[in-house]
Enzyme design. Structure first.
Site, PDB file in Angstrom:
ATOM      1  N   PRO A  10       0.832  -1.214   0.000  1.00  0.00           N
ATOM      2  CA  PRO A  10       0.000   0.000   0.000  1.00  0.00           C
ATOM      3  C   PRO A  10       0.866   1.263   0.000  1.00  0.00           C
ATOM      4  O   PRO A  10       2.049   1.195   0.342  1.00  0.00           O
ATOM      5  CB  PRO A  10      -0.789  -0.099   1.310  1.00  0.00           C
ATOM      6  CG  PRO A  10      -0.503  -1.423   1.890  1.00  0.00           C
ATOM      7  CD  PRO A  10       0.658  -2.016   1.208  1.00  0.00           C
ATOM      8  N   PRO A  11       0.283   2.387  -0.372  1.00  0.00           N
ATOM      9  CA  PRO A  11       1.042   3.639  -0.409  1.00  0.00           C
ATOM     10  C   PRO A  11       1.578   4.005   0.976  1.00  0.00           C
ATOM     11  O   PRO A  11       0.928   3.745   1.991  1.00  0.00           O
ATOM     12  CB  PRO A  11       0.021   4.682  -0.850  1.00  0.00           C
ATOM     13  CG  PRO A  11      -1.116   3.926  -1.405  1.00  0.00           C
ATOM     14  CD  PRO A  11      -1.099   2.570  -0.793  1.00  0.00           C
ATOM     15  N   GLY A  12       2.754   4.579   0.998  1.00  0.00           N
ATOM     16  CA  GLY A  12       3.303   5.094   2.247  1.00  0.00           C
ATOM     17  C   GLY A  12       3.926   4.069   3.157  1.00  0.00           C
ATOM     18  O   GLY A  12       4.228   4.354   4.307  1.00  0.00           O
ATOM     19  N   THR A  13       4.132   2.841   2.664  1.00  0.00           N
ATOM     20  CA  THR A  13       4.697   1.821   3.537  1.00  0.00           C
ATOM     21  C   THR A  13       6.213   1.788   3.462  1.00  0.00           C
ATOM     22  O   THR A  13       6.842   0.985   4.131  1.00  0.00           O
ATOM     23  CB  THR A  13       4.145   0.430   3.186  1.00  0.00           C
ATOM     24  OG1 THR A  13       4.150   0.282   1.770  1.00  0.00           O
ATOM     25  CG2 THR A  13       2.747   0.268   3.709  1.00  0.00           C
ATOM     26  N   HIS A  26     -25.237   9.211  20.295  1.00  0.00           N
ATOM     27  CA  HIS A  26     -24.785   8.359  19.196  1.00  0.00           C
ATOM     28  C   HIS A  26     -23.447   7.701  19.543  1.00  0.00           C
ATOM     29  O   HIS A  26     -23.288   6.484  19.444  1.00  0.00           O
ATOM     30  CB  HIS A  26     -24.665   9.211  17.920  1.00  0.00           C
ATOM     31  CG  HIS A  26     -24.163   8.471  16.728  1.00  0.00           C
ATOM     32  ND1 HIS A  26     -24.973   8.134  15.665  1.00  0.00           N
ATOM     33  CD2 HIS A  26     -22.937   8.004  16.414  1.00  0.00           C
ATOM     34  CE1 HIS A  26     -24.265   7.492  14.756  1.00  0.00           C
ATOM     35  NE2 HIS A  26     -23.017   7.401  15.187  1.00  0.00           N
ATOM     36  N   GLU A  27     -22.494   8.524  19.975  1.00  0.00           N
ATOM     37  CA  GLU A  27     -21.161   7.989  20.268  1.00  0.00           C
ATOM     38  C   GLU A  27     -21.187   7.042  21.461  1.00  0.00           C
ATOM     39  O   GLU A  27     -20.536   6.005  21.448  1.00  0.00           O
ATOM     40  CB  GLU A  27     -20.159   9.127  20.516  1.00  0.00           C
ATOM     41  CG  GLU A  27     -19.908  10.029  19.312  1.00  0.00           C
ATOM     42  CD  GLU A  27     -19.456   9.274  18.068  1.00  0.00           C
ATOM     43  OE1 GLU A  27     -18.771   8.229  18.209  1.00  0.00           O
ATOM     44  OE2 GLU A  27     -19.798   9.703  16.957  1.00  0.00           O
TER      45      GLU A  27
HETATM   46  P1  ADP Z   1       5.855   4.363  -0.687  1.00  0.00           P
HETATM   47  O1  ADP Z   1       6.906   4.541  -1.710  1.00  0.00           O
HETATM   48  O2  ADP Z   1       5.685   2.948  -0.233  1.00  0.00           O
HETATM   49  O3  ADP Z   1       4.545   4.967  -1.038  1.00  0.00           O
HETATM   50  P2  ADP Z   1       7.625   5.982   0.838  1.00  0.00           P
HETATM   51  O4  ADP Z   1       8.824   5.138   0.779  1.00  0.00           O
HETATM   52  O5  ADP Z   1       7.599   7.126  -0.095  1.00  0.00           O
HETATM   53  O6  ADP Z   1       6.319   5.121   0.629  1.00  0.00           O
HETATM   54  O7  ADP Z   1       7.410   6.452   2.330  1.00  0.00           O
HETATM   55  C1  ADP Z   1       7.055   7.760   2.637  1.00  0.00           C
HETATM   56  C2  ADP Z   1       7.668   8.164   3.949  1.00  0.00           C
HETATM   57  O8  ADP Z   1       7.097   7.450   5.035  1.00  0.00           O
HETATM   58  C3  ADP Z   1       9.139   7.896   4.041  1.00  0.00           C
HETATM   59  O9  ADP Z   1       9.875   8.950   3.526  1.00  0.00           O
HETATM   60  C4  ADP Z   1       9.370   7.727   5.532  1.00  0.00           C
HETATM   61  O10 ADP Z   1       9.553   8.974   6.149  1.00  0.00           O
HETATM   62  C5  ADP Z   1       8.071   7.163   6.010  1.00  0.00           C
HETATM   63  N1  ADP Z   1       8.141   5.702   6.174  1.00  0.00           N
HETATM   64  C6  ADP Z   1       7.394   4.799   5.519  1.00  0.00           C
HETATM   65  N2  ADP Z   1       7.687   3.553   5.909  1.00  0.00           N
HETATM   66  C7  ADP Z   1       8.670   3.657   6.817  1.00  0.00           C
HETATM   67  C8  ADP Z   1       9.415   2.701   7.585  1.00  0.00           C
HETATM   68  N3  ADP Z   1       9.199   1.383   7.492  1.00  0.00           N
HETATM   69  N4  ADP Z   1      10.356   3.176   8.427  1.00  0.00           N
HETATM   70  C9  ADP Z   1      10.574   4.506   8.542  1.00  0.00           C
HETATM   71  N5  ADP Z   1       9.923   5.432   7.840  1.00  0.00           N
HETATM   72  C10 ADP Z   1       8.960   5.037   6.989  1.00  0.00           C
HETATM   73 ZN    ZN Z   2     -21.405   6.455  14.434  1.00  0.00          ZN
END
Ligand code: ADP
Ligand code: ZN
Ligand code: MG
Length: 616
Positions: free
Chosen positions: A212-215, A434-435
């Site tokens: 997934p994105p951001g991993t 609700h909450e």
């Molecule tokens: P992707 O390419 O998978 O979308 P990125 O490599 O661009 O994600 O990650 C974005 C930012 O999130 C990185 O620059 C870092 O700061 C942070 N990050 C993501 N995963 C990690 C990790 N496992 N350890 C440390 N920092 C992480």
């Molecule tokens: Zn709710």
């Protein structure tokens, strides 16, 4: 940084300058050189006698005589005089001497023709030269601007990163141990290729990072380059399909040429799905020949180069299922490295890595933050740390404390607090019930996770309230009972509104969505319904981005699925209503408490629940 000048402006200025130069030359300068001074015939004879004339052109047509004379100040000038029928002229000229005692030259062709050479040079060649120069300048600027080479389409601008520039090592990547292990092998190969060669082992040509994105896929690729200490060519898939048709394929060719020269090295293609999309089906949308050409070139290059030379191709994508099958064939990206969302341990490690950059209060409990951020990516966790630091700055503190972090979690997960938003007391009351409805239903079901925090402070995301549920421990397996209880909890909010106010609001839209998705999943994918047993009725088409699912069954079955989902939700809703009905007093008490405090913790919530249970 200074903005580069607009190349169009430059060429305009250049051509204008060239034009003005041309006009000035033709109007003023040229005449001075070529326009002869007219003198009378006897003046001419006098000048010859005085030795002022050095050259004479006797025009064959006999209409004029041109001559080069030196004036009193020693300047040369071209003069002309009408031709006379003077038979003695030749003799006179033969006898005449210049001031230096040289004989006077005389010709038959006009003098102006000789000087016209100069005028031609000045009025034509020079401006044209200027124009061409300006053109080249423009070209150079265009290239710089576009990053490519507009003239020779065969060149690309794959950036070269060397070790010092990425500066990232595996230590910067927290968690992701499996991915790191797989990549460590590649690093080892780049360090000592002979070890592998002697055994006859061939490294895979390419490895595909999927997740997934951001991993941290991009981060991992950079870390590999940093660890291996080899050149790192990085290009994003979208950069291939950019400017001119045919450019993409040329870029691929050039990238691999560069890489081959620099071997051992790493070529990293980020977001490869932009070019690597499956080719079939594209025709339906008009097709994308450019992309296809680029992909074909990539496949050709990957087959063509010799893996033992030490060129390793890494690619990253978050849509592996859209990739063309040809890319995944052995000999291409045959190694797949999953980069998943971090688990509890991983989240804590990532938080620690990013917390190194800030000043943390000693009492900060990062594990608690990790617990509260189930399902977030590394990028989001990095963001939470930064957000917390920003909040500390806002409060004029140099040290980040736990409440900064907690606030940051809510900001990232649920959107910013909207303190200014006005909500009527009646609305606030409804939100509170609700909450509490969600929380109480969750607490009353043994299998549901306890509540961590309940708030009725509105968020910018649009949510008016928010109940944070935190599982005690990371669970990967969901029992059928737990899944159903989760649905019951989702319906708890609406059930409370019904019970207390006898009507319902639009506030449950997100709950409805979540409950339906889970119920549907139970029926179609998790095999948790009686009617369909373990039959797979749906396939996930996009497992990382939201998870679109497509039905793989007949229309008749689809109708039965809908009925099954509906009955599940109805059952859950009923159960939630029953729970709240039984605990109505407690519900009132908790809601009043929340209304007063706006935000309450799980502890405070459970305290009241336990108190009431003790009374009963
Ligand atoms: P992707 O390419 O998978 O979308 P990125 O490599 O661009 O994600 O990650 C974005 C930012 O999130 C990185 O620059 C870092 O700061 C942070 N990050 C993501 N995963 C990690 C990790 N496992 N350890 C440390 N920092 C992480
Ligand atoms: Zn709710
Ligand atoms: Mg990335």
């Amino acid at each position: 940084m200074q903005q580069p000048k607009d190349p169009r402006k430059t060429i305009l200025i250049f051509s204008a300058a060239a034009l003005i130069f041309m006009m000035v030359m033709n109007l003023f300068v040229m005449p001075m050189i070529t326009q002869p001074t007219t003198v009378t015939y006897n003046e001419f004879l006098t000048m010859v006698e005085e030795g002022k004339v050095s050259r004479v052109a006797l025009d064959g047509t006999g209409t004029a005589i041109e001559f080069l004379a030196t004036d009193d100040k020693g300047r040369k000038m071209v003069c002309t005089t009408g031709a006379m029928n003077d038979p003695d002229l030749v003799q006179t000229l033969q006898q005449a001497k210049t001031a230096d005692g040289e004989p006077v030259d005389f010709y038959k062709e006009p003098l102006t023709q000789q000087s016209s050479m100069l005028s031609f040079l000045l009025s034509w060649i020079l401006p044209i030269g200027l124009m061409v120069g300006a053109g080249f300048l423009l070209m150079r600027m265009m290239q710089k601007k576009m990053g490519g080479n507009a003239m020779s389409f065969g060149k690309s601008n794959a950036k070269v990163y060397v070790q010092a520039q990425t500066g990232i090592t595996f230590a910067d990547v927290a968690g992701q141990d499996e991915a790191k292990e797989a990549l460590a092998e590649i690093v080892d190969f780049l360090h000592s290729p002979d070890k592998y060669r002697s055994v006859g082992a061939v490294m895979p040509k390419g490895a595909l990072l999927v997740g997934p994105p951001g991993t941290g896929k991009t981060l991992l690729a950079k870390a590999v380059a940093g660890e291996a200490g080899v050149p790192f060519f990085s290009i994003a898939g979208s950069e291939f399909v950019e400017m001119f048709v045919g450019m993409g394929a040329a870029r691929v060719r050039d990238l691999f040429k560069q890489a081959n020269e620099k071997a051992p090295c790493i070529v990293f293609i980020d977001e490869i799905d932009t070019i690597g999309k499956s080719r079939d089906g594209a025709g339906a949308m008009g097709g994308n020949d450019e992309r296809e050409q680029t992909l074909n070139q990539l496949l050709t290059e990957m087959d063509g180069f010799d893996g033992s030379r030490g060129v390793i191709i890494l690619a990253a994508t978050n849509r592996p299922e859209t990739l063309d099958k040809a890319l995944l064939r052995p000999g291409r990206f045959d190694r797949r490295i999953p980069v998943e969302l971090p688990d509890l341990e991983g989240r804590e490690a990532i938080l620690k890595v990013h917390a190194r950059k800030i000043m943390l209060d000693e009492k900060v409990d990062l594990l608690a933050i990790a617990r509260a951020t189930s399902g977030t990516s590394g990028a989001e966790l990095a963001n939470i740390i930064n957000e917390a630091a920003l909040r500390a700055v806002k409060c004029n503190r140099r040290i980040v404390n736990q409440s900064d972090l907690e606030e940051a979690v809510e900001v990232i997960i649920a959107g910013y607090q909207r303190k200014g938003k006005v909500i009527s007391p009646k609305e606030k009351q409804i939100v509170a019930y609700h909450e509490i409805g969600h929380a109480l239903v969750a607490a009353r079901q043994s299998h549901s996770a306890p509540v961590a925090k309940i708030t009725i402070v509105p968020r910018t995301s649009g949510a008016l309230g928010y109940t944070m549920q935190v599982p005690e421990e990371e669970t990967n397996l969901l029992t059928r009972e737990e899944a159903f209880n989760k649905i019951v909890t989702y319906t708890g909010g609406r059930a409370a509104e019904e019970l207390i106010f006898g009507t319902f609001t639009s506030g449950a839209s997100n709950d409805i969505e979540q409950a339906t998705r889970l119920a549907r999943g139970m029926v179609t994918r998790l095999g948790m319904s009686e009617e369909f047993d373990m039959m797979a009725l749906e396939t996930m088409t996009n497992q990382y981005l939201g998870g679109d699912a497509s039905l793989t069954c007949s229309a008749d079955t689809a109708a039965r699925i809908d009925a099954e989902v509906l009955s599940l939700i109805k059952k859950a809703h009923q159960k939630a209503s029953d729970i709240l009905q039984k605990d109505q007093d407690l519900l009132h008490r908790l809601a009043a408490f929340l209304l007063e405090r706006e935000t309450i913790t799980g502890e405070e919530f459970m305290e009241i629940v336990r108190q009431s249970d003790g009374e009963a």
